[in-house]
Design a protein around this motif. Structure first.
Motif, PDB file in Angstrom:
ATOM      1  N   GLU A 121      60.929  35.144 -33.294  1.00 15.77           N
ATOM      2  CA  GLU A 121      60.340  34.639 -32.050  1.00 15.77           C
ATOM      3  C   GLU A 121      59.120  35.437 -31.759  1.00 15.77           C
ATOM      4  O   GLU A 121      59.178  36.959 -31.951  1.00 15.77           O
ATOM      5  N   PHE A 122      58.139  34.870 -31.231  1.00 16.78           N
ATOM      6  CA  PHE A 122      56.971  35.854 -30.637  1.00 16.78           C
ATOM      7  C   PHE A 122      56.905  35.211 -29.041  1.00 16.78           C
ATOM      8  O   PHE A 122      57.059  34.072 -28.972  1.00 16.78           O
TER       9      PHE A 122
ATOM     10  N   GLN B  50      54.862  26.284 -30.883  1.00 17.37           N
ATOM     11  CA  GLN B  50      55.306  27.095 -29.504  1.00 17.37           C
ATOM     12  C   GLN B  50      56.470  26.197 -29.146  1.00 17.37           C
ATOM     13  O   GLN B  50      56.591  24.859 -29.367  1.00 17.37           O
ATOM     14  N   ASP B  51      57.418  27.004 -28.549  1.00 17.29           N
ATOM     15  CA  ASP B  51      58.601  26.496 -27.976  1.00 17.29           C
ATOM     16  C   ASP B  51      58.584  25.919 -26.602  1.00 17.29           C
ATOM     17  O   ASP B  51      59.392  25.206 -26.172  1.00 17.29           O
ATOM     18  N   GLY B  52      57.762  26.927 -25.738  1.00 17.92           N
ATOM     19  CA  GLY B  52      57.699  26.424 -24.410  1.00 17.92           C
ATOM     20  C   GLY B  52      57.000  27.510 -23.580  1.00 17.92           C
ATOM     21  O   GLY B  52      56.390  28.723 -24.283  1.00 17.92           O
ATOM     22  N   ILE B  53      56.846  27.450 -22.151  1.00 18.38           N
ATOM     23  CA  ILE B  53      56.352  28.414 -21.361  1.00 18.38           C
ATOM     24  C   ILE B  53      57.740  28.937 -20.368  1.00 18.38           C
ATOM     25  O   ILE B  53      58.111  28.027 -19.763  1.00 18.38           O
ATOM     26  N   LEU B  54      57.690  30.343 -20.361  1.00 12.61           N
ATOM     27  CA  LEU B  54      58.586  30.554 -19.281  1.00 12.61           C
ATOM     28  C   LEU B  54      57.788  31.151 -18.009  1.00 12.61           C
ATOM     29  O   LEU B  54      56.938  32.108 -18.279  1.00 12.61           O
TER      30      LEU B  54
ATOM     31  N   ASP C 148      53.410  34.520 -16.839  1.00 15.39           N
ATOM     32  CA  ASP C 148      54.060  33.235 -17.572  1.00 15.39           C
ATOM     33  C   ASP C 148      53.848  33.595 -19.118  1.00 15.39           C
ATOM     34  O   ASP C 148      52.785  33.955 -19.701  1.00 15.39           O
ATOM     35  N   THR C 149      55.148  33.496 -19.709  1.00 19.78           N
ATOM     36  CA  THR C 149      54.966  33.693 -21.252  1.00 19.78           C
ATOM     37  C   THR C 149      55.256  32.678 -22.161  1.00 19.78           C
ATOM     38  O   THR C 149      55.997  31.947 -21.804  1.00 19.78           O
TER      39      THR C 149
END
Length: 193
Positions: A131-132, A152-156, A169-170
């Motif tokens: 993961e990055f 891209q998996d998503g934005i935290l 926002d990660t």
């Protein structure tokens, strides 16, 4: 330890597990370009380098391996990168805390470093995923991660509080084991160009 704490060597770079002897060369490397002034980046100042390296060395005892990046052509230390949040039970790790002196940006250094780290993880440690993570506003980092072939998996959202009090926002990216052969071919192609 699941991920071996060993030196990784490529054509242009050598990744050396961080030691106290790297503090002064890393102070010099981070001073070139003053990357610590970027509000969205987590790059240490020259004055903070001893704590940064010592903390990384402590983390290495728990399997989170940090490396100094040495140019093979000159022997100069030009930055650092690491495995962190290493999860042996689930064969996952994150790659990050990466920064370089300005002189090696837009050179094969980052591509080769990521190739070495990913090869070590997928081929040496039989990882399931890597993961990055980066700040939403760090467009340079996001582009570099995407160039690797990570998805891209998503934005935290509001994931962390930054030093200046703002919320980070990660953006989360990953490469899974089944994608590694294509990612590897892509990286090797870039290194040949």
């Amino acid at each position: 330890m699941w991920i071996g704490n060993e030196t990784l060597e490529g054509q242009w770079t050598t990744l050396e597990p961080l030691e106290e002897t790297h503090i002064e060369p890393l102070k010099k490397a981070v001073s070139e370009g003053e990357s610590w002034k970027l509000w969205f980046a987590s790059v240490p100042t020259p004055e903070a380098m001893p704590d940064y390296v010592n903390r990384a060395m402590q983390d290495a005892r728990e399997g989170n391996i940090a490396y100094a990046v040495r140019l093979k052509s000159s022997g100069e230390i030009v930055g650092t990168t690491r495995y962190y949040h290493v999860d042996e039970a689930n064969r996952r790790a994150m790659i990050g805390y990466t920064w370089y002196s300005d002189s090696v940006k837009r050179t094969p250094v980052n591509t080769e470093c990521k190739y070495l780290l990913l090869s070590h993880l997928f081929e040496g440690a039989n990882a399931i995923a890597v993961e990055f993570r980066t700040h939403f506003f760090n467009q340079t980092s996001r582009a570099a991660i995407e160039r690797l072939g990570a998805k891209q998996d998503g934005i935290l959202r509001h994931h962390q509080i930054m030093k200046d009090g703002s919320f980070r926002d990660t953006v989360v990216y990953s490469i899974i084991a089944s994608e590694w052969p294509a990612v590897k071919a892509n990286l090797l192609s870039k290194l040949r160009d």
